[in-house]
Design a protein around this motif. Structure first.
Motif, mmCIF file in Angstrom:
data_model
loop_
_atom_site.group_PDB
_atom_site.id
_atom_site.type_symbol
_atom_site.label_atom_id
_atom_site.label_comp_id
_atom_site.label_asym_id
_atom_site.label_seq_id
_atom_site.Cartn_x
_atom_site.Cartn_y
_atom_site.Cartn_z
ATOM 1 N N GLN A 197 0.853 -1.260 -0.096
ATOM 2 C CA GLN A 197 0.022 0.028 0.020
ATOM 3 C C GLN A 197 0.807 1.234 -0.047
ATOM 4 O O GLN A 197 1.966 1.313 0.706
ATOM 5 C CB GLN A 197 -0.847 -0.014 1.281
ATOM 6 C CG GLN A 197 -1.737 1.361 1.437
ATOM 7 C CD GLN A 197 -2.660 1.272 2.604
ATOM 8 O OE1 GLN A 197 -2.353 0.318 3.492
ATOM 9 N NE2 GLN A 197 -3.538 2.219 2.784
ATOM 10 N N GLY A 198 0.446 2.178 -0.678
ATOM 11 C CA GLY A 198 1.395 3.686 -0.767
ATOM 12 C C GLY A 198 2.100 3.520 -1.970
ATOM 13 O O GLY A 198 2.723 2.636 -2.516
ATOM 14 N N GLU A 199 2.519 4.641 -2.631
ATOM 15 C CA GLU A 199 3.021 4.980 -3.933
ATOM 16 C C GLU A 199 4.448 4.788 -3.770
ATOM 17 O O GLU A 199 4.981 4.240 -4.581
ATOM 18 C CB GLU A 199 2.961 6.624 -3.975
ATOM 19 C CG GLU A 199 3.512 6.616 -5.509
ATOM 20 C CD GLU A 199 3.445 8.348 -5.898
ATOM 21 O OE1 GLU A 199 3.976 8.663 -6.897
ATOM 22 O OE2 GLU A 199 2.834 8.986 -4.747
ATOM 23 N N TYR A 200 5.315 4.824 -2.595
ATOM 24 C CA TYR A 200 6.544 4.699 -2.471
ATOM 25 C C TYR A 200 6.981 3.209 -1.544
ATOM 26 O O TYR A 200 8.008 3.333 -0.822
ATOM 27 C CB TYR A 200 7.345 5.738 -1.886
ATOM 28 C CG TYR A 200 7.157 6.990 -2.806
ATOM 29 C CD1 TYR A 200 7.437 6.921 -4.241
ATOM 30 C CD2 TYR A 200 6.598 8.057 -2.157
ATOM 31 C CE1 TYR A 200 7.343 7.951 -5.088
ATOM 32 C CE2 TYR A 200 6.147 9.355 -3.134
ATOM 33 C CZ TYR A 200 6.557 9.065 -4.576
ATOM 34 O OH TYR A 200 6.396 10.308 -5.365
ATOM 35 N N ARG A 201 6.074 2.544 -1.388
ATOM 36 C CA ARG A 201 6.327 1.125 -0.715
ATOM 37 C C ARG A 201 6.287 0.051 -1.701
ATOM 38 O O ARG A 201 5.234 0.004 -2.488
ATOM 39 C CB ARG A 201 5.285 0.931 0.433
ATOM 40 C CG ARG A 201 5.695 2.104 1.616
ATOM 41 C CD ARG A 201 4.574 1.739 2.767
ATOM 42 N NE ARG A 201 4.692 0.452 3.080
ATOM 43 C CZ ARG A 201 5.425 0.192 4.181
ATOM 44 N NH1 ARG A 201 6.431 0.855 4.833
ATOM 45 N NH2 ARG A 201 5.508 -1.025 4.644
ATOM 46 N N VAL A 257 -3.373 -2.288 -3.233
ATOM 47 C CA VAL A 257 -2.627 -3.241 -3.714
ATOM 48 C C VAL A 257 -3.349 -3.691 -4.931
ATOM 49 O O VAL A 257 -2.856 -4.187 -6.005
ATOM 50 C CB VAL A 257 -2.189 -4.118 -2.571
ATOM 51 C CG1 VAL A 257 -1.614 -5.544 -3.371
ATOM 52 C CG2 VAL A 257 -1.321 -3.295 -1.814
ATOM 53 N N ILE A 258 -4.755 -4.023 -4.825
ATOM 54 C CA ILE A 258 -5.624 -4.433 -5.733
ATOM 55 C C ILE A 258 -5.575 -3.724 -7.177
ATOM 56 O O ILE A 258 -5.553 -4.302 -8.083
ATOM 57 C CB ILE A 258 -6.938 -5.007 -5.333
ATOM 58 C CG1 ILE A 258 -6.948 -6.041 -4.157
ATOM 59 C CG2 ILE A 258 -7.867 -5.559 -6.470
ATOM 60 C CD1 ILE A 258 -6.356 -7.350 -4.600
ATOM 61 N N GLU A 259 -5.711 -2.372 -6.804
ATOM 62 C CA GLU A 259 -5.795 -1.593 -7.648
ATOM 63 C C GLU A 259 -4.545 -1.739 -8.603
ATOM 64 O O GLU A 259 -4.385 -1.502 -9.881
ATOM 65 C CB GLU A 259 -6.144 -0.353 -7.355
ATOM 66 C CG GLU A 259 -6.301 0.903 -8.552
ATOM 67 C CD GLU A 259 -7.362 0.374 -9.466
ATOM 68 O OE1 GLU A 259 -7.524 0.776 -10.519
ATOM 69 O OE2 GLU A 259 -8.306 -0.045 -8.820
#
Length: 283
Positions: free
Chosen positions: A103-107, A170-172
């Protein structure tokens, strides 16, 4: 989430529970294009889904002894051991492992890195940087990938016992990766792992997997969340607690493996013809 109604369960996939004929078939398999040296598969999914364990299990099946060189994510910490675009070869088949999606843009792995890998722009052993996806300005970037550089089948991996807990973000990301792969015609399947954790009948006897209503419900849930058709979802079990070869486990994994081999080969066969046409036109 509303699951699709399931009618009275019936066996809709049949497996011959003997691994030797299946292993011989795969080992003797001939790639349909002379220019392609190996069929290439990329596994992606959330951290701890079982991507690395799938590679370990397939290597174990083919080598006849436990293979544990591909490090796996910790179920407790949620940390991914995979930090680079690592290749694991099994005969004329190459599996590529990547960092897990988070989850998250930079993870976790950047979704653009996976898309670039599918298209053949990412070199082997490239170290992923969650905050900076590889691009054409990177000296390691492969500008004009050939069919040999590309991924021939994309394998999404989701744990059966944690489908509902996977974050929507995460699914997206998984959906966007699938869309990018679809746009260039790369075949896709989904391996649903940890099936023994959601069904006691399957836990006792893995051959009952396609008779289990619970497994079918989990497959439907996978299909609804990720958008993968049911006939492209394969429930599998990785080696985990077992310390001896398990014939039934081997057969279940071999059945799924055989399907992705044929899917990848069909893609290679189709696109090798396109490359030849381009070469003729260029001449």
């Amino acid at each position: 989430m509303v699951l699709v109604e399931i009618d009275e369960w019936r066996v809709w996939r049949t497996i011959e529970w003997q691994s030797d004929p299946m292993i011989r078939h795969v080992k003797s398999f001939e790639i349909s294009s002379e220019g392609v040296e190996e069929l290439r598969f990329l596994l992606h999914g959330p951290v701890g889904a079982g991507k690395s364990s799938i590679i370990n299990t397939i290597k174990t099946v083919f080598e006849g002894h436990h293979y544990i060189n591909c490090l796996t994510a910790s179920a407790l910490t949620g940390d991914s051991f995979t930090t680079k675009f690592e290749k694991f070869t099994i005969g004329q088949f190459a599996f590529y492992d990547v960092m897990g999606l988070e989850q998250g843009e930079y993870r976790g792995v950047h979704l653009d890195d996976i898309v670039s890998a599918v298209k053949g722009h990412v070199p082997e052993d490239y170290i992923f940087k969650p905050n900076a996806a590889i691009d054409k300005y990177n000296t390691q970037y492969i500008n004009e990938p050939t069919l040999n550089d590309q991924i021939h089948c994309l394998v999404s991996v989701i744990p059966a016992d944690k489908i509902a807990m996977i974050d929507d973000d995460v699914i997206e990301k998984m959906k966007k990766i699938r869309k990018a792969a679809s746009d260039i015609g790369v075949p896709q399947v989904l391996f649903m792992t940890r099936v023994d954790q959601v069904c006691t009948m399957t836990q006792r006897d893995i051959t009952k997997i396609y008779q289990s209503r619970k497994i079918k419900e989990k497959m439907m849930e996978c299909s609804n969340r990720v958008g993968v058709p049911l006939n492209c979802i394969f429930p599998v079990k990785n080696y985990s607690e077992e310390n001896k070869p398990n014939e039934k486990l081997n057969c279940l994994m071999l059945e799924a493996f055989t399907q992705i081999v044929h899917a990848a080969n069909d893609y290679v066969k189709k696109n090798s013809k396109k490359e030849k046409k381009i070469e003729v036109v260029s001449c």
